[in-house]
Each structure stands twice: as C-alpha cells, then as structure tokens.
Design a protein around this motif. Structure first.
Motif, mmCIF file in Angstrom:
data_model
loop_
_atom_site.group_PDB
_atom_site.id
_atom_site.type_symbol
_atom_site.label_atom_id
_atom_site.label_comp_id
_atom_site.label_asym_id
_atom_site.label_seq_id
_atom_site.Cartn_x
_atom_site.Cartn_y
_atom_site.Cartn_z
ATOM 1 N N UNK A 42 -28.600 -2.796 20.437
ATOM 2 C CA UNK A 42 -27.626 -3.286 19.462
ATOM 3 C C UNK A 42 -27.980 -4.694 19.001
ATOM 4 N N UNK A 43 -28.399 -5.540 19.943
ATOM 5 C CA UNK A 43 -28.759 -6.919 19.599
ATOM 6 C C UNK A 43 -29.982 -6.956 18.690
ATOM 7 N N UNK A 44 -30.948 -6.066 18.949
ATOM 8 C CA UNK A 44 -32.129 -5.999 18.088
ATOM 9 C C UNK A 44 -31.729 -5.649 16.653
ATOM 10 N N UNK A 45 -30.865 -4.653 16.508
ATOM 11 C CA UNK A 45 -30.411 -4.236 15.174
ATOM 12 C C UNK A 45 -29.636 -5.348 14.488
ATOM 13 N N UNK A 46 -28.789 -6.033 15.252
ATOM 14 C CA UNK A 46 -27.983 -7.109 14.689
ATOM 15 C C UNK A 46 -28.865 -8.286 14.255
ATOM 16 N N UNK A 47 -29.904 -8.563 15.028
ATOM 17 C CA UNK A 47 -30.809 -9.660 14.703
ATOM 18 C C UNK A 47 -31.580 -9.381 13.411
ATOM 19 N N UNK A 48 -31.961 -8.135 13.213
ATOM 20 C CA UNK A 48 -32.730 -7.769 12.028
ATOM 21 C C UNK A 48 -31.867 -7.607 10.783
ATOM 22 N N UNK A 49 -30.552 -7.542 10.948
ATOM 23 C CA UNK A 49 -29.665 -7.209 9.843
ATOM 24 C C UNK A 49 -29.822 -8.129 8.623
ATOM 25 N N UNK A 50 -29.948 -9.455 8.793
ATOM 26 C CA UNK A 50 -30.076 -10.309 7.600
ATOM 27 C C UNK A 50 -31.354 -10.046 6.800
ATOM 28 N N UNK A 51 -32.363 -9.454 7.434
ATOM 29 C CA UNK A 51 -33.643 -9.226 6.760
ATOM 30 C C UNK A 51 -33.877 -7.737 6.506
ATOM 31 N N UNK A 52 -32.801 -6.962 6.501
ATOM 32 C CA UNK A 52 -32.948 -5.512 6.516
ATOM 33 C C UNK A 52 -33.601 -4.987 5.236
ATOM 34 N N UNK A 53 -34.692 -4.227 5.414
ATOM 35 C CA UNK A 53 -35.308 -3.477 4.328
ATOM 36 C C UNK A 53 -35.989 -2.268 4.956
ATOM 37 N N UNK A 54 -36.755 -1.549 4.174
ATOM 38 C CA UNK A 54 -37.334 -0.304 4.667
ATOM 39 C C UNK A 54 -38.290 -0.533 5.833
ATOM 40 N N UNK A 55 -38.989 -1.689 5.852
ATOM 41 C CA UNK A 55 -39.938 -1.969 6.933
ATOM 42 C C UNK A 55 -39.231 -2.329 8.236
ATOM 43 N N UNK A 58 -25.069 1.014 11.818
ATOM 44 C CA UNK A 58 -26.431 0.868 12.333
ATOM 45 C C UNK A 58 -26.417 0.253 13.732
ATOM 46 N N UNK A 59 -25.614 -0.784 13.919
ATOM 47 C CA UNK A 59 -25.526 -1.441 15.228
ATOM 48 C C UNK A 59 -24.933 -0.484 16.259
ATOM 49 N N UNK A 60 -23.882 0.238 15.862
ATOM 50 C CA UNK A 60 -23.257 1.192 16.774
ATOM 51 C C UNK A 60 -24.179 2.329 17.158
ATOM 52 N N UNK A 61 -24.894 2.871 16.182
ATOM 53 C CA UNK A 61 -25.844 3.947 16.468
ATOM 54 C C UNK A 61 -26.987 3.460 17.345
ATOM 55 N N UNK A 62 -27.390 2.213 17.138
ATOM 56 C CA UNK A 62 -28.443 1.634 17.982
ATOM 57 C C UNK A 62 -27.975 1.535 19.429
ATOM 58 N N UNK A 63 -26.708 1.122 19.623
ATOM 59 C CA UNK A 63 -26.159 1.038 20.971
ATOM 60 C C UNK A 63 -26.048 2.398 21.632
ATOM 61 N N UNK A 64 -25.608 3.396 20.868
ATOM 62 C CA UNK A 64 -25.514 4.761 21.402
ATOM 63 C C UNK A 64 -26.889 5.294 21.775
ATOM 64 N N UNK A 65 -27.862 5.032 20.913
ATOM 65 C CA UNK A 65 -29.241 5.428 21.217
ATOM 66 C C UNK A 65 -29.735 4.733 22.476
ATOM 67 N N UNK A 66 -29.331 3.457 22.637
ATOM 68 C CA UNK A 66 -29.727 2.705 23.828
ATOM 69 C C UNK A 66 -29.162 3.308 25.100
ATOM 70 N N UNK A 67 -27.916 3.797 25.054
ATOM 71 C CA UNK A 67 -27.324 4.449 26.226
ATOM 72 C C UNK A 67 -28.126 5.684 26.629
ATOM 73 N N UNK A 68 -28.505 6.488 25.635
ATOM 74 C CA UNK A 68 -29.257 7.714 25.914
ATOM 75 C C UNK A 68 -30.643 7.375 26.442
#
Length: 257
Positions: free
Chosen positions: A88-101, A6-16
C-alpha cells in the motif's frame, strides 16, 4: 476514488502475497518443496480454505490449530500485515507520479519488498538466505538500475561489494560470513545503485557491530556465536535509500566517489 482503489487493492494483494511468503519462509527452513497443500506443522493435517485467510484465520482460531491445538507462529500475521502495508505504501508513494510506466515500477518495487521480507525472516529464523528470493531481488534491481540509466556503474559497484563479502566467506571457510550474504550484498547494491550502495555497505557494518556489541554485553551471545547478517544488509540498504545523499555529502565521500 481511483487512488483509494489502487492503494486498497495493493494492500489486499499484499495480504495474499504475504500468506505465500510465509510458505516460502517456512519451507526454506525445513527443505520442503513449495509444491503441495499447506498443512499444520503439528498434526500434518491439510488446511482448509477457511484456515488460510490472511490474518483473519489466525485471529478466529486464537493462534492455534483447529485440530491439534498447536500454537501458530506470530510470524504468519506479522508477515502478512507487513507485506500489505508495504504494498500500500509503495502505491501511495507512486501516486503523485502515476502514469502507465508506474505499473512496472510498482511491480518491481513490490517484488523487491517481498524478496526482502523473505530474506530477513528466513535469515533470522533459520540463518538461511533463499537463492530464489535473492534472484527476485536482483531482477528487481536490474529493472530499477535500467530505469535510472546507470546499470553498468551500479552493476560494477554491486560486483565489487558482493565480491568483498564473498572473499570474507572464502578465506574464513564460512565462519565470518555466509555466501548468501555475498549474494544479498550484490542484489541489494544493484537495487539502490551507486553511490548509495557504498553508504549501505557502511551502514550495515556499523549497525551489525553495534547490535553485536549490545548482545555480547547482555550475555545473550558469545564471541563464537553466529549472528545473521542478512537483516543488517537489508537495514543498511533501506537506510541508504533514504539517507545516502545526505550522509555522503556530509562526510565528503560524495565528492570522492
């Protein structure tokens, strides 16, 4: 493994996304439409797909156009890297609270970050705050405020602060402040919410005053020079996001508000 993906895909999306943000920034300054293929600013040649790979194309071409040798702006890789790191940082920050929302929260946070990058760079380069980026920021702010359950209070404070900046623009004929700054103040205030928006308001003016004084003392700016205020509004909002509670409690403003 799923977290890393998830973090890696977020970073790749950020590059694009960062590559697209560069187009938005440059064309907001030139007045060119967002439609149409990317082209070299020097020879106007349409760029091929291999010349549009984020960061990599810039490095391979040694920061120059393959045809005419025009130097490429360092803005391009820096914006792409900053967007990728932010996503990537946004995804990493949300990781401990990760759910569908969390997907909705991540999408709103990434949209807000992208808008802030466009506004900051465009204002620094062209002294322009694109309305489209402000609209995206305001929509992300509305989502954030709605999820906090404080939309009406946040919106009232944002309108008051935006109205203050609009009054500075109106009564000075645009000499003290731009109308874009008023729009940005509204959108960023809605994003971080009340009472953090009050701290952001104070932080932005203090930071702007300090930087302005330093530039004046260094002789790089005069009393009549225009200094883009958008980056200070953004810095103030980011500072308030992390430190508003501590600042308001320390100064006693939290009890007052």
């Amino acid at each position: 493994m799923m977290e890393a993906i998830i973090v890696g895909m977020s970073g790749l999306c950020g590059l694009i996304v960062g590559s697209f943000l560069n187009v938005v920034i440059v064309r907001s300054g030139t007045g060119e439409s967002l439609g149409g293929r990317s082209h070299c600013d020097g020879c106007d040649r349409t760029l091929s797909a291999r010349e549009l790979i984020p960061v990599l194309s810039f490095a391979i071409q040694k920061a120059r156009c393959r045809s005419c040798g025009t130097a490429l702006l360092w803005q391009y890789p820096l914006v792409e890297i900053a967007t990728a790191a932010g996503f990537s940082l946004m995804a990493l920050t949300l990781m401990p609270f990760w759910d569908i929302s969390s997907f909705l929260v991540l999408a709103a946070a990434d949209a807000a970050l992208a808008a802030l990058i466009v506004i900051a760079v465009a204002d620094l380069r062209f002294q322009i705050i694109p309305d489209g980026a402000v609209l995206v920021l305001a929509l992300a702010g509305a989502v954030a405020s709605g999820m906090r359950g404080s939309f009406f209070g946040d919106a009232a404070a944002a309108l008051a602060l935006g109205g203050f900046f609009a009054s500075l623009w109106f009564f000075s004929g645009g000499k003290w402040m731009g109308l874009g700054d008023a729009k940005l103040a509204f959108a960023s205030s809605l994003l971080i919410g009340f009472p953090a928006s009050i701290a952001a308001f104070l932080f932005s003016f203090w930071l702007g005053g300090i930087v302005g004084a330093i530039l004046l003392l260094m002789g790089t700016r005069g009393l009549k020079s225009r200094i883009p205020f958008g980056p200070f509004l953004i810095a103030g909002a980011l500072g308030a996001w992390f430190f508003a509670d501590s600042f308001l409690a320390f100064t006693g403003l939290l009890l007052l508000l």
